[in-house]
Write an enzyme that holds these catalytic residues in place. Structure first.
Site, PDB file in Angstrom:
ATOM      1  N   SER A 225       0.852  -1.196   0.000  1.00 56.75           N
ATOM      2  CA  SER A 225       0.000   0.000   0.000  1.00 56.75           C
ATOM      3  C   SER A 225       0.876   1.230   0.000  1.00 56.75           C
ATOM      4  CB  SER A 225      -0.891   0.000   1.245  1.00 56.75           C
ATOM      5  OG  SER A 225      -1.568   1.241   1.377  1.00 56.75           O
TER       6      SER A 225
ATOM      7  N   TYR B  83      -2.431  -0.526  10.570  1.00 57.42           N
ATOM      8  CA  TYR B  83      -2.481  -0.862   9.144  1.00 57.42           C
ATOM      9  C   TYR B  83      -1.207  -0.425   8.433  1.00 57.42           C
ATOM     10  CZ  TYR B  83      -4.175  -0.975   4.295  1.00 57.42           C
ATOM     11  OH  TYR B  83      -4.315  -1.226   2.953  1.00 57.42           O
TER      12      TYR B  83
END
Length: 677
Positions: free
Chosen positions: A554, A567
């Site tokens: 990501s 995250y």
């Protein structure tokens, strides 16, 4: 649709539905009738016959070749003889009616020259057992009397058609023939009569084998070669499959298929395994797909795995030498180049059969054909002695110019053909898009997901089990991950391309992030990726053919956004795994790369599961506007979709970036704060 054609297709589909009646893509059927000449408007006699490469079980009108009978029969007057046999196939093109339909097969002459309205040529196990028995001619007379006539082996072609036509003319009471080393042909005045006669020949032959055959045609069970218990057998098969697939892919990449049916396991346990396997298959349709003989492991079922692997490597080297010698014994200056010296069938006593092909379907079909060959050997040995056609004749078929022409007509393989892809989180969102893209590019795909129903739905949408299978897996469990990679090995022979995509996200500020929040995100993404990479790398190293591991990381592994510690840290962990594994696995030819998407809102399982609402609250926008919000902050002002991430995965694995490893590709429409440094 013409009524004659309708009846022909119905008969063909029924006969082709039973693999003991005829093999996949084997045999052919035909019907003669009249239609209107599109030029003159007058009636014209036609032959409709299954075209080259078609399958009876799934035959449609498009798979039929349509020829004018007057022109086809006229070819007999200009036939130049067996030395120029191959020229006759090209002549069939001048007999076509209208657009002609499918390409005519080599057996077209048989169907056109035999004086019967309907003709079936089939490869039934029972019929080939008689055709391949040492005293097949005498058995044919004993079993059928004058109702079925023996025709000695002759390579398929125009002369064989003339021979069968002459046999029918000389034997008006006959309903068909046994073709030595090949199969059966039957005929009838109606489609119904022809089908009934085909089935009568097959049934009568099988009844004779059942009534007169010896109890153990393959000899007694060889001590130590009995089938292992199912769990032990399949566990050993999963370990051996990547090793064997790697060996079978020495010349070109292959997909694998595993079979441990009772028929196979019984054959592998018997005393006559080695000598019968060495004789090879006989029916041309068999050995074109199985090669002239299999590779047979000569160790007992419970031999140590290290010894088995070492022996398989030795036997593979010997097999390649033997195959090259076979080629050199029979090749002429006009023969096509040797296509490859690796086995298509590998037999491992106590475990089962591994079959290989350029696609899963061809690998599976090769295995099915060898099961047919086992049935043929059993039948022949039960009442006589298995005596396949001579090796030189096998070579003439295998390296036939017409067979080479058929291979040349096949479409160019897709970029990921023969590759096996394993996609975690494949049941939704980005993973589903990746699975779809990889399958579209030719890969076999294992759709791995914690949600069994979602994985099954995606796999089914990609096609048959020859294209994709679902696997239910919790990536945080090493046992579950190992079992999933084993499932890939049993389904397709191994794994070549792994996409670590499984993920989830919980958006909270630091002081509200719980231990459980941290653990679940790191468990799925950091630990899960590690476990999948470890299990997959083990299989890839065993294959010895390299591979790809792609992490869907990501931009949050680089970009520091608010309320995103767990995250972002898990994604940063994944990002560095890419670099570490690229450095470690490069010596094995395994490339490890990553993709860094921006927030994928539409079609995303993570965003639909609550992450979207949480992030929208952080940024003070409505949830339905979150995709547009992300797009506005990018340099390109474009929203990122699952298909864009899938495209990046394909770019990394499709072959053009063969020298790229340790790379992260941003798929974020340009987030300057996430630029890699």
């Amino acid at each position: 649709m013409n009524q004659v054609v309708r009846e022909l297709l119905g008969r063909s589909n029924r006969l082709g539905a039973d693999p003991t009646t005829t093999n996949y893509a084997g045999g052919n059927t035909s019907a003669k009738g009249t239609d209107t000449d599109p030029v003159t408007g007058a009636p014209v006699e036609l032959l409709w016959v299954k075209g080259s490469g078609g399958d009876l079980g799934t035959l449609t009108e498009a798979g039929l070749a349509t020829l004018r009978l007057d022109r086809l029969r006229a070819l007999a007057a200009v036939y130049p003889g067996v030395d120029r046999e191959d020229e006759m196939v090209a002549a069939f093109d001048f007999c076509s009616h209208g657009k002609g339909g499918a390409a005519p097969s080599i057996d077209t002459a048989m169907h056109g020259l035999v004086d019967a309205a309907h003709v079936d040529h089939l490869h039934p196990d029972a019929g080939i057992a008689i055709a391949c028995a040492a005293d097949g001619a005498a058995l044919t007379k004993e079993i059928f009397g004058d109702r079925v006539v023996w025709v000695p082996w002759r390579r398929p072609g125009f002369q064989l058609g003339l021979d069968i036509a002459a046999v029918k003319a000389a034997n008006p009471g006959a309903i068909g023939v046994i073709l030595g080393g090949h199969g059966i042909t039957a005929w009838g005045g109606t489609s119904e009569e022809c089908e009934a006669r085909s089935l009568e020949i097959i049934r009568t032959a099988q009844e004779y084998l059942d009534a007169r055959g010896v109890a153990e045609p393959f000899g007694p069970v060889k001590p130590g070669y009995e089938a292992l218990p199912e769990n032990e057998r399949r566990a050993r098969a999963a370990v051996l499959a990547p090793v064997i697939r790697g060996l079978a892919s020495t010349d070109r990449a292959q997909v694998g298929h595993f079979t441990d049916s009772d028929v196979v396991l019984d054959f592998l346990s018997r005393d006559k395994l080695a000598p019968l396997a060495a004789l090879g298959t006989s029916c041309p349709d068999h050995f074109l797909r199985t090669k002239v003989a299999p590779l047979v492991l000569d160790l007992p079922a419970d031999a140590p795995l290290d010894s088995v692997v070492e022996r398989l490597r030795e036997l593979h080297a010997a097999y390649r030498e033997d195959y090259r010698a076979y080629y050199e014994r029979h090749a002429t200056p006009d023969s096509p180049a040797m296509r490859g010296a690796d086995p298509a069938i590998v037999l491992v006593p106590g475990v089962g059969m591994f079959s290989f092909g350029a696609t899963k379907q061809t690998a599976r079909v090769a295995g099915e054909f060898y099961v047919n060959a086992i049935n043929v050997m059993r039948g022949a040995e039960a009442v006589s002695r298995y005596a396949p056609i001579p090796e030189a004749e096998k070579f003439r078929i295998e390296y036939w110019a017409l067979e080479e022409a058929k291979l040349a007509r096949m479409p160019k393989p897709k970029p990921l053909a023969s590759r096996v892809a394993f996609v975690t989180g494949g049941g939704s969102g980005i993973g589903r898009a990746i699975a779809r893209r990889l399958a579209a590019e030719g890969a076999c795909v294992i759709v791995a997901d914690r949600d069994a129903a979602s994985a099954a739905e995606v796999a089914e949408s990609l096609g048959s089990t020859d294209v994709a299978i679902p696997v239910t897996v919790d990536v945080t469990s090493s046992e579950a991950v190992d079992a999933a990679i084993d499932a890939a090995a049993l389904a397709f022979g191994g794994v070549d391309l792994v996409v670590n995509n499984a993920g989830l996200s919980i958006s909270k500020p630091l002081l509200e992030t719980t231990d459980a929040d941290w653990d679940v995100q790191h468990g799925v993404m950091a630990r899960g990726s590690f476990l999948v990479a470890r299990a997959a790398a083990k299989a890839m190293i065993a294959q010895g053919t390299g591979g790809d591991i792609v992490y869907i990381a990501s931009k949050n592994g680089v970009f520091a956004g608010p309320n995103n510690l767990a995250y972002g840290a898990a994604k940063a962990d994944q990002a560095h795994q890419v670099r570490l594994l690229a450095a470690e696995l490069g010596e094995h030819g395994i490339k490890v790369n990553g993709v860094n998407p921006d927030g994928v809102v539409r079609g995303s399982g993570i965003f639909a599961g609550g992450w979207g609402a949480q992030r929208a609250a952080v940024y003070g926008v409505a949830e339905e506007d979150l995709g547009a919000f992300y797009a506005k902050r990018t340099l390109l002002k474009r929203e990122v979709l699952p298909e864009h991430v899938a495209a990046a995965v394909f770019v990394l694995t499709g072959g053009d970036l063969s020298h790229t490893t340790g790379l992260h590709i941003p798929v974020d429409a340009g987030v300057a704060a996430a630029f890699l440094r």
